[in-house]
Design an enzyme around this catalytic site. Structure first.
Site, PDB file in Angstrom:
ATOM      1  N   ASP A  32       1.406  -0.007  -3.292  1.00  0.00           N
ATOM      2  CA  ASP A  32       0.310   0.483  -2.451  1.00  0.00           C
ATOM      3  C   ASP A  32       0.079   1.983  -2.708  1.00  0.00           C
ATOM      4  O   ASP A  32      -1.040   2.429  -2.938  1.00  0.00           O
ATOM      5  CB  ASP A  32       0.683   0.223  -0.975  1.00  0.00           C
TER       6      ASP A  32
ATOM      7  N   LYS B   8      -3.158   4.264  -4.525  1.00  0.00           N
ATOM      8  CA  LYS B   8      -3.751   5.433  -3.859  1.00  0.00           C
ATOM      9  C   LYS B   8      -3.583   6.687  -4.730  1.00  0.00           C
ATOM     10  O   LYS B   8      -4.484   7.530  -4.800  1.00  0.00           O
ATOM     11  CB  LYS B   8      -3.098   5.620  -2.489  1.00  0.00           C
TER      12      LYS B   8
HETATM   13  N1  HSE Z   1       0.350  -0.847   4.178  1.00  0.00           N
HETATM   14  C1  HSE Z   1      -0.168   0.489   4.143  1.00  0.00           C
HETATM   15  C2  HSE Z   1       0.801   1.429   4.839  1.00  0.00           C
HETATM   16  C3  HSE Z   1      -1.513   0.653   4.783  1.00  0.00           C
HETATM   17  O1  HSE Z   1       1.875   1.006   5.284  1.00  0.00           O
HETATM   18  O2  HSE Z   1       0.488   2.597   4.926  1.00  0.00           O
HETATM   19  C4  HSE Z   1      -2.624   0.088   3.935  1.00  0.00           C
HETATM   20  O3  HSE Z   1      -2.785   0.791   2.753  1.00  0.00           O
END
Ligand code: HSE
Length: 442
Positions: free
Chosen positions: A210, A214
């Site tokens: 994730d 980003k």
């Molecule tokens: N799963 C992500 C987090 C949020 O824990 O920040 C979505 O990008």
């Protein structure tokens, strides 16, 4: 201008999970939309909501405009009554195809889709520009934090040297709790999952996928480059031990999972995600719980930090709504922002060539000559030790080293040799240290 006279901009929402439902709730509150219209001169009207399953029970949301729902997203995008499309489906397909259709029809798009923007941001931004409409994606990185707009607009004239972010709330929650309570990773993760604070499959969060998506988006905006996701070096938090967090604190550092996009040469960019030791007096070290923050360093602006909620329905919907209003303003004024990301002549460098200071924890035999043998291994690989701490463990000792800056390549060779050495029982935590003298090559 009296709000009744404002012509509405008609919006279709594709996908109605957590964020979509929060956006519908925000837009369905008459007091809020009246205030929005007064402040922005824009009135937003939802004309359709595409969902996967029309039969899903929405009785807990009595304000939900069930009559506007459809399972046919493509038909909704093409409908003449739709001026703008908000894509909240996530994943690459069918989101990409739907966004392309909307842009080709001259309809602005707002998306919160990090996977898609990380992989196709340049291509989709060019398509939006070619069709004279906006493609906004503030909510794709760090939820409510306005980091995309900050990089795209406020810092458009800035020569950015480095962006370092805590952009994953789940991992920051876990690391903060491990630090506060001295608990182990597996226990905190299990508790977070039981309380619904971590996903049922937490891999994307805890292994850094994730944050890597980003990081690629932030790099694209900060440096004008398209970094393929496979060039984002990635290490998650599953190997971080509470003992390393405690030692780090003793040395004056907090351990944080950082997404880093950094200029390391005139055209060379490094994009990476890994746990890092952050000096306790650095603003990022103070970011606790599930909060996110992005620290930006610019040649003229100096350091800046943005802080806030990086996930959750309402915070993310707030960022989506800001994008919707901005795109609606431009639509009404028959204009559009230039492409958000352009691919300039930039190269993503391999992590092997980067330099960092390191923290290394070794369990060794507690015998004469052991320290000399270990020190020789560091020296043979050109690694200079900054400080060392020894802790006794029965007939073994734990040695904690902080090094001066060294290349990843030299450090990897050192670790290999330490692992083979007959005096080393095990190599424990290995962490990169964010130092004030860390060179960023700019
Ligand atoms: N799963 C992500 C987090 C949020 O824990 O920040 C979505 O990008």
């Amino acid at each position: 201008m009296p709000k009744e006279s404002v012509t509405p901009v008609r919006v279709a929402i594709l996908g109605c999970g957590n964020v979509g439902a929060a956006l519908v709730e925000l837009l369905s509150d008459p007091a809020r939309s009246g205030e929005t219209a007064d402040r922005s001169g824009i009135r937003i009207e939802i004309v359709g909501i595409a969902v996967n399953d029309l039969k899903r029970d929405r009785s807990s949301a009595p304000w939900f405009p069930s009559g506007l729902m459809t399972e046919n997203a493509q038909k909704l995008v093409s409908d003449d009554s739709v001026d703008m499309v908000v894509e909240l489906i996530g994943g690459v397909e069918p989101a990409k195809e739907l966004i392309e259709s909307a842009l080709k029809l001259g309809k602005p798009v707002v998306s919160a889709n990090k996977e898609l923007l990380a992989q196709h941001g340049v291509e989709l931004s060019a398509l939006a520009e070619a069709n004279g409409v906006d493609l906004n994606f503030e909510a794709a990185v760090a939820g409510a934090i306005p980091v995309i707009r900050t990089l795209r607009e406020s810092l458009a004239g800035e020569s950015i040297t480095r962006v370092m972010g805590i952009v994953n709330g789940t991992t920051n929650f876990i690391l903060s709790k491990m630090s506060d309570e001295g608990s182990e990773y597996a226990d905190v993760l299990a508790e977070a999952m039981a309380r619904g604070l971590a996903e049922r499959d937490p891999t994307a969060d805890v292994e850094g996928f994730d944050a890597a998506a980003k990081a690629a988006i932030l790099a694209g905006l900060a440096f004008g480059c398209e970094i393929p996701l496979e060039r984002v070096s990635r290490e998650g938090i599953s190997k971080v031990r509470s003992v390393d967090i405690a030692f780090a604190r003793q040395f004056g550092y907090a351990i944080k999972l950082l997404a880093i996009a950094e200029k390391v040469g005139p055209k060379e960019i490094s994009v990476r995600v890994h746990p890092a030791m952050v000096p306790l007096d650095h603003p990022l070290a103070q970011v606790g719980g599930s909060y996110n923050a992005v620290f930006i360093e610019g040649a003229a602006a100096g350091p800046l930090m943005l802080y806030g909620q990086g996930a959750g329905g309402m915070p993310t919907a707030s960022a989506v709504l800001g994008d919707v209003i901005e795109a609606a303003r431009n639509l009404v004024n028959k204009t559009a922002a230039p492409a958000a990301v352009r691919s300039l002549d930039r190269e993503a460098v391999r992590i092997d060539d980067l330099r960092s200071a390191f923290y290394i924890s070794l369990d060794v035999l507690d015998q004469p000559g052991v320290l000399a043998k270990v020190a020789k291994i560091y020296g043979d690989h050109n690694i200079s030790i900054r400080s060392m701490e020894q802790v006794g463990l029965d007939d073994e000792a734990r040695l904690i080293f902080l090094t001066h800056e060294a290349t990843e390549r030299d450090m990897a060779a050192t670790i290999q040799e330490l692992e083979r050495s007959d005096v080393v029982d095990s190599v424990g935590g290995i962490l990169r240290v964010v130092t004030s003298e860390e060179s960023n090559g700019s």
